[in-house]
Design a protein around this motif. Structure first.
Motif, short mmCIF file in Angstrom:
data_model
loop_
_atom_site.label_atom_id
_atom_site.label_comp_id
_atom_site.label_asym_id
_atom_site.label_seq_id
_atom_site.Cartn_x
_atom_site.Cartn_y
_atom_site.Cartn_z
N ARG A 1 0.82 -1.21 0.00
CA ARG A 1 0.00 0.00 0.00
C ARG A 1 0.86 1.26 0.00
NH1 ARG A 1 -4.97 0.68 -0.12
NH2 ARG A 1 -5.37 -1.53 0.26
N GLU A 2 1.97 1.25 0.70
CA GLU A 2 2.89 2.40 0.65
C GLU A 2 3.33 2.68 -0.78
OE1 GLU A 2 5.08 2.19 5.05
OE2 GLU A 2 6.11 1.49 3.25
N LEU A 3 3.69 1.62 -1.50
CA LEU A 3 4.15 1.80 -2.88
C LEU A 3 3.01 2.28 -3.77
CD1 LEU A 3 6.47 -1.32 -3.32
CD2 LEU A 3 7.03 0.94 -2.42
N PHE A 4 1.81 1.73 -3.58
CA PHE A 4 0.65 2.21 -4.34
C PHE A 4 0.41 3.69 -4.08
CE2 PHE A 4 -3.81 3.44 -3.76
CZ PHE A 4 -4.22 3.45 -5.09
N GLU A 5 0.40 4.08 -2.82
CA GLU A 5 0.09 5.47 -2.48
C GLU A 5 1.14 6.42 -3.04
OE1 GLU A 5 -0.44 5.38 1.74
OE2 GLU A 5 -2.46 4.50 1.58
N TRP A 6 2.41 5.98 -3.05
CA TRP A 6 3.45 6.82 -3.64
C TRP A 6 3.20 7.00 -5.14
CZ3 TRP A 6 7.17 6.00 -7.45
CH2 TRP A 6 8.06 7.07 -7.62
N MET A 7 2.93 5.91 -5.85
CA MET A 7 2.65 6.03 -7.29
C MET A 7 1.41 6.88 -7.54
SD MET A 7 3.53 2.29 -8.98
CE MET A 7 2.58 1.32 -7.80
N ASP A 8 0.35 6.63 -6.78
CA ASP A 8 -0.91 7.31 -7.00
C ASP A 8 -0.79 8.81 -6.78
OD1 ASP A 8 -3.72 7.07 -7.65
OD2 ASP A 8 -4.16 7.50 -5.55
N SER A 9 -0.02 9.20 -5.77
CA SER A 9 0.10 10.62 -5.44
C SER A 9 1.17 11.34 -6.26
CB SER A 9 0.42 10.79 -3.95
OG SER A 9 1.67 10.19 -3.64
N THR A 10 2.13 10.58 -6.83
CA THR A 10 3.28 11.19 -7.48
C THR A 10 3.25 11.07 -8.99
OG1 THR A 10 4.61 10.60 -5.53
CG2 THR A 10 5.82 11.25 -7.51
N LEU A 11 2.78 9.95 -9.51
CA LEU A 11 2.98 9.64 -10.92
C LEU A 11 1.72 9.66 -11.78
CD1 LEU A 11 5.57 6.69 -10.69
CD2 LEU A 11 6.00 9.16 -10.90
N VAL A 12 0.57 9.89 -11.21
CA VAL A 12 -0.67 9.87 -12.00
C VAL A 12 -0.97 11.27 -12.53
CG1 VAL A 12 -3.14 9.41 -12.00
CG2 VAL A 12 -1.60 7.89 -10.76
N ASP A 13 -1.10 11.37 -13.85
CA ASP A 13 -1.46 12.62 -14.50
C ASP A 13 -2.90 12.98 -14.12
OD1 ASP A 13 -2.20 14.67 -16.21
OD2 ASP A 13 -1.36 13.73 -18.00
N THR B 1 -5.33 13.16 -17.41
CA THR B 1 -5.67 11.99 -18.22
C THR B 1 -5.89 10.71 -17.42
OG1 THR B 1 -3.37 11.32 -18.55
CG2 THR B 1 -4.29 12.92 -20.12
N GLY B 2 -5.34 10.65 -16.20
CA GLY B 2 -5.39 9.41 -15.42
C GLY B 2 -4.30 8.43 -15.79
N LEU B 3 -3.44 8.78 -16.77
CA LEU B 3 -2.34 7.91 -17.14
C LEU B 3 -1.21 8.01 -16.11
CD1 LEU B 3 -2.20 8.65 -20.97
CD2 LEU B 3 -2.98 6.53 -19.89
N VAL B 4 -0.40 6.96 -16.07
CA VAL B 4 0.71 6.89 -15.12
C VAL B 4 2.00 7.27 -15.82
CG1 VAL B 4 1.95 5.39 -13.51
CG2 VAL B 4 -0.51 5.05 -13.90
N TRP B 5 2.68 8.29 -15.29
CA TRP B 5 3.96 8.71 -15.82
C TRP B 5 5.05 7.70 -15.43
CZ3 TRP B 5 2.53 13.83 -13.15
CH2 TRP B 5 1.73 14.61 -13.99
N ASP B 6 6.22 7.86 -16.06
CA ASP B 6 7.31 6.90 -15.86
C ASP B 6 7.91 6.98 -14.46
OD1 ASP B 6 9.22 4.94 -16.54
OD2 ASP B 6 10.65 6.48 -17.15
N GLY B 7 8.38 8.16 -14.04
CA GLY B 7 9.06 8.19 -12.75
C GLY B 7 9.48 9.57 -12.31
N LEU B 8 10.25 9.60 -11.23
CA LEU B 8 10.68 10.82 -10.56
C LEU B 8 12.18 10.81 -10.36
CD1 LEU B 8 9.99 13.42 -8.81
CD2 LEU B 8 9.93 11.85 -6.85
N ARG B 9 12.85 11.86 -10.84
CA ARG B 9 14.27 12.06 -10.53
C ARG B 9 14.32 12.77 -9.17
NH1 ARG B 9 16.57 10.44 -15.11
NH2 ARG B 9 15.55 10.96 -17.09
#
Length: 327
Positions: free
Chosen positions: A161-173, A176-184
């Motif tokens: 869930r920690e990993l989901f919440e990080w992706m959901d809060s950081t990488l979702v446009d 559009t609702g699409l998921v971006w690649d990542g964070l430097r």
């Protein structure tokens, strides 16, 4: 129909790609290309995570049509991965390790050595999440997604869930609702490239954690932006050859777990892509040779790559899980 297509893909890839490692009896892995170059003939060209997906496909096939011969192949394949990786299950890429862990876990193997690596890759920098690879400063969906799925499947729900919440809060446009690649992490730059890979692993994470709203949003975004004409878009050869197949795997799960209409949308995307993939294949030794772009016929230069062929096999095994009795 789809089951027969999956079986044909299996025969083709086994025929063209599976060979002994260093000519050692009892070993077997997938050659990275066909026809193989000289280094590919001896498995010098080593794609750890391509082999993990090939193993996953063998497991799919065994669940579709169990045989003692394939079970023995899976055993040999697992041992050969460790042999070719010089006696280790791990490498420097956390996404690679997560994929092998998922395949091994499905095969009933102990994955603690991989889980330990993934646990150690988490840091609070950048808001959480795990790194893409050792000694790097990039966190992305391709590592966090499969890691979250694996943690969830072994009962480590809090970390998943920690990993989901990080992706959901950081990488979702948000548009559009699409998921971006990542964070430097060092400069906070978001890498906003859109890959079918990222949509697939995020969707898989949502499904494992019963995050229905996020899963529904992702299916809608994929249908609108990643599947022109209802066929999942390809992303070339090399590593990209696996991307759409990964998305198809988790869309098939979404078709079984989400309510209408999104469950039906997910099903249509998988089956429509499977029909296009099959229609575009050409004949080659052992069976069909698939295109890297399912909406266009094979062969293309990228069709040489094991990744492209395994990506198509992933798709067809996913479609087989959705086959109705009359199909």
């Amino acid at each position: 129909m789809y089951r027969e297509w999956a079986a044909a893909a299996e025969r083709a890839i086994v025929t063209r790609h599976l060979r002994r490692v260093w000519l050692l009896p009892g070993t077997i892995l997938g050659r990275s290309g066909w026809p193989p170059s000289s280094d590919q003939r001896v498995h010098w060209h080593w794609n750890y995570w391509w082999q993990a997906h090939l193993l996953d496909c063998l497991i799919d096939a065994q669940r579709r049509d169990p045989t003692p011969a394939r079970e023995a192949t899976i055993e040999r394949f697992l041992a050969s991965i460790r042999l070719r990786n010089f006696g280790r299950w791990t490498n420097d890429y956390y996404d690679d390790m997560a994929w092998l862990g998922l395949a091994m876990q499905r095969a009933g193997r102990d994955v603690e050595v991989i889980l330990a690596e993934l646990r150690g890759a988490w840091t609070p920098e950048g808001g959480g999440g795990i790194w893409w690879r050792r000694n790097d400063r990039f966190k992305n969906a391709p590592s966090n997604g499969p890691a979250a799925i694996l943690h969830a499947r072994v009962g480590e729900q809090d970390r998943a869930r920690e990993l989901f919440e990080w992706m959901d809060s950081t990488l979702v446009d948000p548009d559009t609702g699409l998921v971006w690649d990542g964070l430097r992490v060092d400069d906070g730059e978001l890498v906003k490239a859109i890959y079918t890979y990222c949509q697939g692993v995020f969707l898989g994470t949502c499904l494992e954690l019963s995050e229905v709203d996020a899963a529904v949003r992702t299916v809608r975004a994929v249908a609108e932006h990643c599947a022109p004409g209802g066929v999942l878009r390809g992303q070339g050869g090399g590593d990209g050859g696996l991307f759409a197949g990964i998305l198809a795997r988790y869309l098939a799960l979404a078709a079984q777990r989400l309510p209408a209409p999104e469950g039906e949308v997910a099903r249509d995307l998988v089956l429509g892509s499977a029909r296009a993939c099959w229609a575009g294949a050409s004949e080659a030794p052992g069976g069909p040779l698939f295109s890297s772009e399912w909406s266009r016929p094979a062969p293309d230069e990228a069709s040489r790559d094991l990744s492209v062929q395994v990506g198509a096999w992933l798709l067809l095994e996913a479609a087989a899980t959705l086959q109705q009795p009359q199909e």
